[in-house]
Design an enzyme around this catalytic site. Structure first.
Site, PDB file in Angstrom:
ATOM      1  N   MET A  15       0.839  -1.206   0.000  1.00 16.14           N
ATOM      2  CA  MET A  15       0.000   0.000   0.000  1.00 16.14           C
ATOM      3  C   MET A  15       0.874   1.255   0.000  1.00 16.14           C
ATOM      4  O   MET A  15       0.410   2.343   0.347  1.00 16.14           O
ATOM      5  CB  MET A  15      -0.929  -0.017   1.211  1.00 16.14           C
ATOM      6  CG  MET A  15      -1.884  -1.215   1.162  1.00 16.14           C
ATOM      7  SD  MET A  15      -3.327  -1.010   2.182  1.00 16.14           S
ATOM      8  CE  MET A  15      -2.570  -0.840   3.778  1.00 16.14           C
ATOM      9  N   HIS A  50       9.228  -3.559   3.385  1.00 17.82           N
ATOM     10  CA  HIS A  50       8.818  -3.790   1.991  1.00 17.82           C
ATOM     11  C   HIS A  50      10.033  -4.143   1.131  1.00 17.82           C
ATOM     12  O   HIS A  50       9.951  -5.035   0.275  1.00 17.82           O
ATOM     13  CB  HIS A  50       8.173  -2.522   1.413  1.00 17.82           C
ATOM     14  CG  HIS A  50       6.910  -2.100   2.101  1.00 17.82           C
ATOM     15  ND1 HIS A  50       6.835  -0.975   2.886  1.00 17.82           N
ATOM     16  CD2 HIS A  50       5.678  -2.648   2.110  1.00 17.82           C
ATOM     17  CE1 HIS A  50       5.605  -0.849   3.351  1.00 17.82           C
ATOM     18  NE2 HIS A  50       4.882  -1.839   2.901  1.00 17.82           N
TER      19      HIS A  50
HETATM   20  P1  AMP Z   1       1.486  -2.935   3.493  1.00 22.91           P
HETATM   21  O1  AMP Z   1       2.017  -1.904   2.554  1.00 22.91           O
HETATM   22  O2  AMP Z   1       1.500  -2.518   4.917  1.00 22.91           O
HETATM   23  O3  AMP Z   1       0.169  -3.517   3.036  1.00 22.91           O
HETATM   24  O4  AMP Z   1       2.523  -4.133   3.422  1.00 22.91           O
HETATM   25  C1  AMP Z   1       2.842  -4.758   2.213  1.00 22.91           C
HETATM   26  C2  AMP Z   1       3.579  -6.032   2.506  1.00 22.91           C
HETATM   27  O5  AMP Z   1       4.785  -5.743   3.211  1.00 22.91           O
HETATM   28  C3  AMP Z   1       2.756  -6.987   3.396  1.00 22.91           C
HETATM   29  O6  AMP Z   1       2.936  -8.317   2.934  1.00 22.91           O
HETATM   30  C4  AMP Z   1       3.371  -6.787   4.745  1.00 22.91           C
HETATM   31  O7  AMP Z   1       3.244  -7.896   5.607  1.00 22.91           O
HETATM   32  C5  AMP Z   1       4.832  -6.540   4.370  1.00 22.91           C
HETATM   33  N1  AMP Z   1       5.499  -5.842   5.468  1.00 22.91           N
HETATM   34  C6  AMP Z   1       5.093  -4.700   6.080  1.00 22.91           C
HETATM   35  N2  AMP Z   1       5.931  -4.395   7.086  1.00 22.91           N
HETATM   36  C7  AMP Z   1       6.864  -5.380   7.127  1.00 22.91           C
HETATM   37  C8  AMP Z   1       7.988  -5.633   7.974  1.00 22.91           C
HETATM   38  N3  AMP Z   1       8.311  -4.840   8.975  1.00 22.91           N
HETATM   39  N4  AMP Z   1       8.742  -6.723   7.709  1.00 22.91           N
HETATM   40  C9  AMP Z   1       8.420  -7.572   6.687  1.00 22.91           C
HETATM   41  N5  AMP Z   1       7.364  -7.377   5.859  1.00 22.91           N
HETATM   42  C10 AMP Z   1       6.596  -6.304   6.088  1.00 22.91           C
END
Ligand code: AMP
Length: 282
Positions: A32, A39
């Site tokens: 997102m 990420h």
């Molecule tokens: P988001 O943009 O928050 O929807 O996250 C996108 C992807 O990045 C999702 O699969 C999350 O689980 C992963 N993600 C977010 N934060 C972390 C983190 N600290 N470590 C590993 N993966 C992450």
């Protein structure tokens, strides 16, 4: 890096690549935006294992309960593009809401065996159906060999594995470990909403769940979980939304580690008005 905003152009682009080289593999990283090291660890993993990496940035309205969280979600697109280029992402898919959900789009209700109503789903009704609908749509557009998800959103990884089974998709789901800030707080796009001091203090969440991992053999699981909840709630301005030990496949709560093959402790803590997610596998 190509920036593609149209779903049909992206599908066509990938189809052409695949027909010119049968060995092309596509790795997909849905996000997102407001990208950080969490990420980029997913991007790095995809770049390492695939010939093409596609990252999507789409703030999916159907997975947000609170209008305010959606409106205030950070959108630093220039920084995001720079990070993706630095990490050698090949394609940024940056669609509009209309592109993802055209007029004829009909949402599907997926039968997730109740996993979507539990834990995070109980706090955010409809959230996981929103996640499934957007991921199903992206899988249809991109048809990746592997899609990468972070362990940080643990329940989401279980839901998405279930989704690919339901869809009978060829896509494999890879789960990447949690990236943390130097003090231990799990990296998150929402961390920018914390005060500078709060961001450092919030390491107490990781400390609490790590302590469960240290304690459960001597104290028992229930007591070590109760101790962690007490520890977090004793921090000024912090309140546990949930903190529980679960079977990593069913997400059913467990009171003994022997009740499951693998157990994880999942938590969400409200701190300075921000919902902070974290987990640890025991
Ligand atoms: P988001 O943009 O928050 O929807 O996250 C996108 C992807 O990045 C999702 O699969 C999350 O689980 C992963 N993600 C977010 N934060 C972390 C983190 N600290 N470590 C590993 N993966 C992450």
């Amino acid at each position: 890096m190509h920036i593609i905003k149209s779903a049909s152009i992206l599908t066509e682009y990938l189809t052409n690549l695949r027909s010119s080289d049968k060995n092309v593999t596509v790795g997909f990283v849905p996000t997102m935006g407001a990208l950080h090291e969490g990420h980029s660890s997913l991007i790095d993993e995809s770049v390492r294992s695939n010939s093409i990496t596609v990252c999507s940035i789409f703030v999916n309205p159907t997975q947000f309960g609170e209008e305010n969280d959606l409106v205030t979600y950070p959108k630093p697109i220039e920084n995001d593009i720079a990070l993706l280029i630095k990490h050698k992402c090949d394609v940024l898919f940056l669609p509009s809401v209309e592109e993802v959900y055209p007029d004829q789009f009909e949402a599907t209700v997926f039968d997730l065996d109740g996993i979507d109503f539990k834990i995070e789903g109980a706090s955010r009704p409809g959230h996981f159906q929103g996640v499934c609908n957007v991921i199903a749509r992206f899988l249809q557009i991109i048809n990746p060999e592997i899609a990468y998800f972070g362990q940080k959103d643990f329940q989401q990884t279980v839901v998405v594995k279930k989704l690919v089974q339901i869809l009978q998709s060829k896509t494999k789901i890879a789960v990447v470990p949690i990236k943390r800030e130097p003090h231990g707080l799990a990296q998150s796009s929402r961390n920018v909403r914390l005060s500078k001091k709060g961001r450092q203090n919030a390491a107490f969440i990781y400390k609490a769940i790590s302590q469960v991992k240290e304690d459960y053999k001597s104290l028992g699981l229930q007591e070590s979980v109760a101790k962690a909840i007490q520890f977090i709630n004793a921090q000024k301005g912090a309140k546990v939304d949930y903190l529980l030990a679960v079977d990593t496949t069913t997400l059913n709560e467990v009171t003994n580690v022997s009740d499951a093959n693998e157990v994880a402790v999942l938590t969400v803590v409200e701190y300075e008005g921000v919902r902070l997610l974290d987990n640890i596998i025991l």
